[in-house]
Design an enzyme around this catalytic site. Structure first.
Site, PDB file in Angstrom:
ATOM      1  N   PHE A 123       0.820  -1.211   0.000  1.00  0.00           N
ATOM      2  CA  PHE A 123       0.000   0.000   0.000  1.00  0.00           C
ATOM      3  C   PHE A 123       0.853   1.259   0.000  1.00  0.00           C
ATOM      4  CE2 PHE A 123      -4.184  -1.694   2.015  1.00  0.00           C
ATOM      5  CZ  PHE A 123      -4.593  -2.116   0.765  1.00  0.00           C
ATOM      6  N   HIS A 159      -6.943  -9.599   8.218  1.00  0.00           N
ATOM      7  CA  HIS A 159      -7.694  -8.734   7.312  1.00  0.00           C
ATOM      8  C   HIS A 159      -8.475  -9.515   6.258  1.00  0.00           C
ATOM      9  CE1 HIS A 159      -4.702  -5.340   8.541  1.00  0.00           C
ATOM     10  NE2 HIS A 159      -5.642  -5.527   9.416  1.00  0.00           N
TER      11      HIS A 159
HETATM   12  P1  NAD Z   1       2.222  -1.489   4.089  1.00  0.00           P
HETATM   13  O1  NAD Z   1       2.052  -1.306   2.622  1.00  0.00           O
HETATM   14  O2  NAD Z   1       1.714  -0.444   5.003  1.00  0.00           O
HETATM   15  O3  NAD Z   1       3.785  -1.666   4.394  1.00  0.00           O
HETATM   16  C1  NAD Z   1       4.602  -2.557   3.716  1.00  0.00           C
HETATM   17  C2  NAD Z   1       5.991  -2.473   4.328  1.00  0.00           C
HETATM   18  O4  NAD Z   1       6.769  -3.473   3.725  1.00  0.00           O
HETATM   19  C3  NAD Z   1       6.679  -1.132   4.115  1.00  0.00           C
HETATM   20  O5  NAD Z   1       7.223  -0.706   5.348  1.00  0.00           O
HETATM   21  C4  NAD Z   1       7.784  -1.448   3.097  1.00  0.00           C
HETATM   22  O6  NAD Z   1       8.965  -0.723   3.342  1.00  0.00           O
HETATM   23  C5  NAD Z   1       8.012  -2.921   3.352  1.00  0.00           C
HETATM   24  N1  NAD Z   1       8.440  -3.652   2.175  1.00  0.00           N
HETATM   25  C6  NAD Z   1       8.014  -3.531   0.887  1.00  0.00           C
HETATM   26  N2  NAD Z   1       8.607  -4.438   0.107  1.00  0.00           N
HETATM   27  C7  NAD Z   1       9.434  -5.155   0.929  1.00  0.00           C
HETATM   28  C8  NAD Z   1      10.326  -6.239   0.724  1.00  0.00           C
HETATM   29  N3  NAD Z   1      10.510  -6.786  -0.496  1.00  0.00           N
HETATM   30  N4  NAD Z   1      10.985  -6.729   1.787  1.00  0.00           N
HETATM   31  C9  NAD Z   1      10.841  -6.187   3.022  1.00  0.00           C
HETATM   32  N5  NAD Z   1      10.013  -5.161   3.280  1.00  0.00           N
HETATM   33  C10 NAD Z   1       9.320  -4.661   2.244  1.00  0.00           C
HETATM   34  O7  NAD Z   1       1.628  -2.915   4.447  1.00  0.00           O
HETATM   35  P2  NAD Z   1       1.072  -3.523   5.819  1.00  0.00           P
HETATM   36  O8  NAD Z   1       1.926  -3.086   6.958  1.00  0.00           O
HETATM   37  O9  NAD Z   1       0.845  -4.958   5.571  1.00  0.00           O
HETATM   38  O10 NAD Z   1      -0.343  -2.845   6.081  1.00  0.00           O
HETATM   39  C11 NAD Z   1      -1.216  -2.396   5.127  1.00  0.00           C
HETATM   40  C12 NAD Z   1      -2.383  -3.246   4.722  1.00  0.00           C
HETATM   41  O11 NAD Z   1      -2.066  -3.714   3.471  1.00  0.00           O
HETATM   42  C13 NAD Z   1      -2.769  -4.470   5.443  1.00  0.00           C
HETATM   43  O12 NAD Z   1      -3.981  -4.232   6.012  1.00  0.00           O
HETATM   44  C14 NAD Z   1      -2.961  -5.545   4.343  1.00  0.00           C
HETATM   45  O13 NAD Z   1      -4.224  -6.141   4.505  1.00  0.00           O
HETATM   46  C15 NAD Z   1      -2.949  -4.768   3.103  1.00  0.00           C
HETATM   47  N6  NAD Z   1      -2.346  -5.277   1.860  1.00  0.00           N
HETATM   48  C16 NAD Z   1      -2.133  -6.602   1.661  1.00  0.00           C
HETATM   49  C17 NAD Z   1      -1.538  -7.028   0.493  1.00  0.00           C
HETATM   50  C18 NAD Z   1      -1.343  -8.511   0.296  1.00  0.00           C
HETATM   51  O14 NAD Z   1      -2.152  -9.304   0.761  1.00  0.00           O
HETATM   52  N7  NAD Z   1      -0.256  -8.921  -0.352  1.00  0.00           N
HETATM   53  C19 NAD Z   1      -1.114  -6.123  -0.458  1.00  0.00           C
HETATM   54  C20 NAD Z   1      -1.335  -4.755  -0.223  1.00  0.00           C
HETATM   55  C21 NAD Z   1      -1.957  -4.355   0.953  1.00  0.00           C
END
Ligand code: NAD
Length: 256
Positions: free
Chosen positions: A36, A124
């Site tokens: 996100f 979630h």
């Molecule tokens: P976020 O987007 O807020 O944060 C992601 C974090 O991961 C960031 O701090 C970033 O620096 C780090 N990051 C990105 N790529 C990385 C990598 N390759 N290795 C290590 N770190 C990395 O996400 P969040 O904290 O999970 O919270 C946001 C919401 O996003 C959650 O509620 C979730 O449900 C939702 N979400 C989920 C998905 C999924 O299911 N894959 C995708 C997008 C958002």
């Protein structure tokens, strides 16, 4: 990558008896699913305020927007495969040390990697199902979206009771499932190591879990690319990409 921090994390994990792994969107970016908050992430393309649960309930136009957003982000999730970080978590489970895997992710990649469904707590929800907000009936996602495609439906309603259908994920402003949240906090209080992978730790109440674990005496490890509001309470921080970092931690773990 900080080799010293990797070594410390591996030793801590090796000594642990009850580990909780807590994952966020960052564990899945290397599988091709945007997070996100990184640049180019989902919030750079949609306005979060238009996608709240309250807006969804309030008007057909927001339900239409929600389904456009949902369907735009789904192909990346459908086509994604687990990466080395998801597999590292499976290896931790196989070592007998993992008491719970709490995830904010909705993509199902932990289960695809081989994590036991019984230890995965999806805070979630999941993108793989669609639910009725009124009668709570659930369907596999593809069943609903195939009908939408076939019949040109933009906003689906329940075939049983006529209530609005929504992906079985938690929208902003929507309450988290109480039983899953309670299980998450219980596991956080009962672990000796709490390992966070790929989360900005800004989405509440999920982000309180490491804090809860710390208060109960656990050691905290964070694997993340960027800083979080909880960095100061972490015992070990490995700043790096989840796949390579988790693989390196497990390489060292195996050698101990
Ligand atoms: P976020 O987007 O807020 O944060 C992601 C974090 O991961 C960031 O701090 C970033 O620096 C780090 N990051 C990105 N790529 C990385 C990598 N390759 N290795 C290590 N770190 C990395 O996400 P969040 O904290 O999970 O919270 C946001 C919401 O996003 C959650 O509620 C979730 O449900 C939702 N979400 C989920 C998905 C999924 O299911 N894959 C995708 C997008 C958002």
């Amino acid at each position: 990558m900080d080799a010293e921090a990797v070594g410390k994390a591996a030793r801590l994990i090796h000594q642990a008896k009850r580990i909780v792994v807590f994952t966020g969107a960052g564990i899945s970016t290397e599988s091709g699913i945007p997070d996100f908050r990184s640049p180019g992430g989902i919030w750079s393309q949609y306005d979060q305020d238009d996608l709240t649960y309250q807006k969804f309930l309030s008007h057909e136009k927001y339900r239409r927007l929600y389904w456009q957003y949902d369907r735009a982000r789904y192909p990346a999730m459908k086509n994604a495969r687990p990466n080395a970080a998801h597999h590292a978590v499976v290896e931790l489970e196989q070592s007998g040390r993992l008491s719970a895997l709490i995830t904010q992710n909705i993509d199902g990649l932990h289960q695809d990697a081989g994590s036991s469904p019984s230890i995965v707590h999806e805070l979630h929800g999941t993108v793989r199902e669609v639910g009725c907000l009124e009668c709570k009936a659930r369907w596999p996602r593809e069943e609903i979206t195939d009908t939408m495609d076939r019949e040109g439906i933009e906003v689906p309603y329940c075939a049983v009771c006529g209530g609005p259908l929504k992906c079985a994920t938690i929208a902003f402003g929507q309450a988290l499932p109480a039983d899953v949240l309670e299980a998450g906090f219980r596991h956080a209080r009962n672990c000796d190591v709490f390992l966070t992978v790929g989360s900005s730790l800004v989405v509440q109440p999920a982000a309180l879990l490491p804090y809860e674990a710390k208060r109960a005496g656990a050691r905290l490890v964070l694997v993340n690319l960027s800083g979080t509001p909880y960095d100061e309470i972490m015992d070990i921080i490995v700043r790096g990409k989840a796949a390579a970092t988790m693989a390196a931690i497990m390489d060292t773990f195996r050698s101990l």
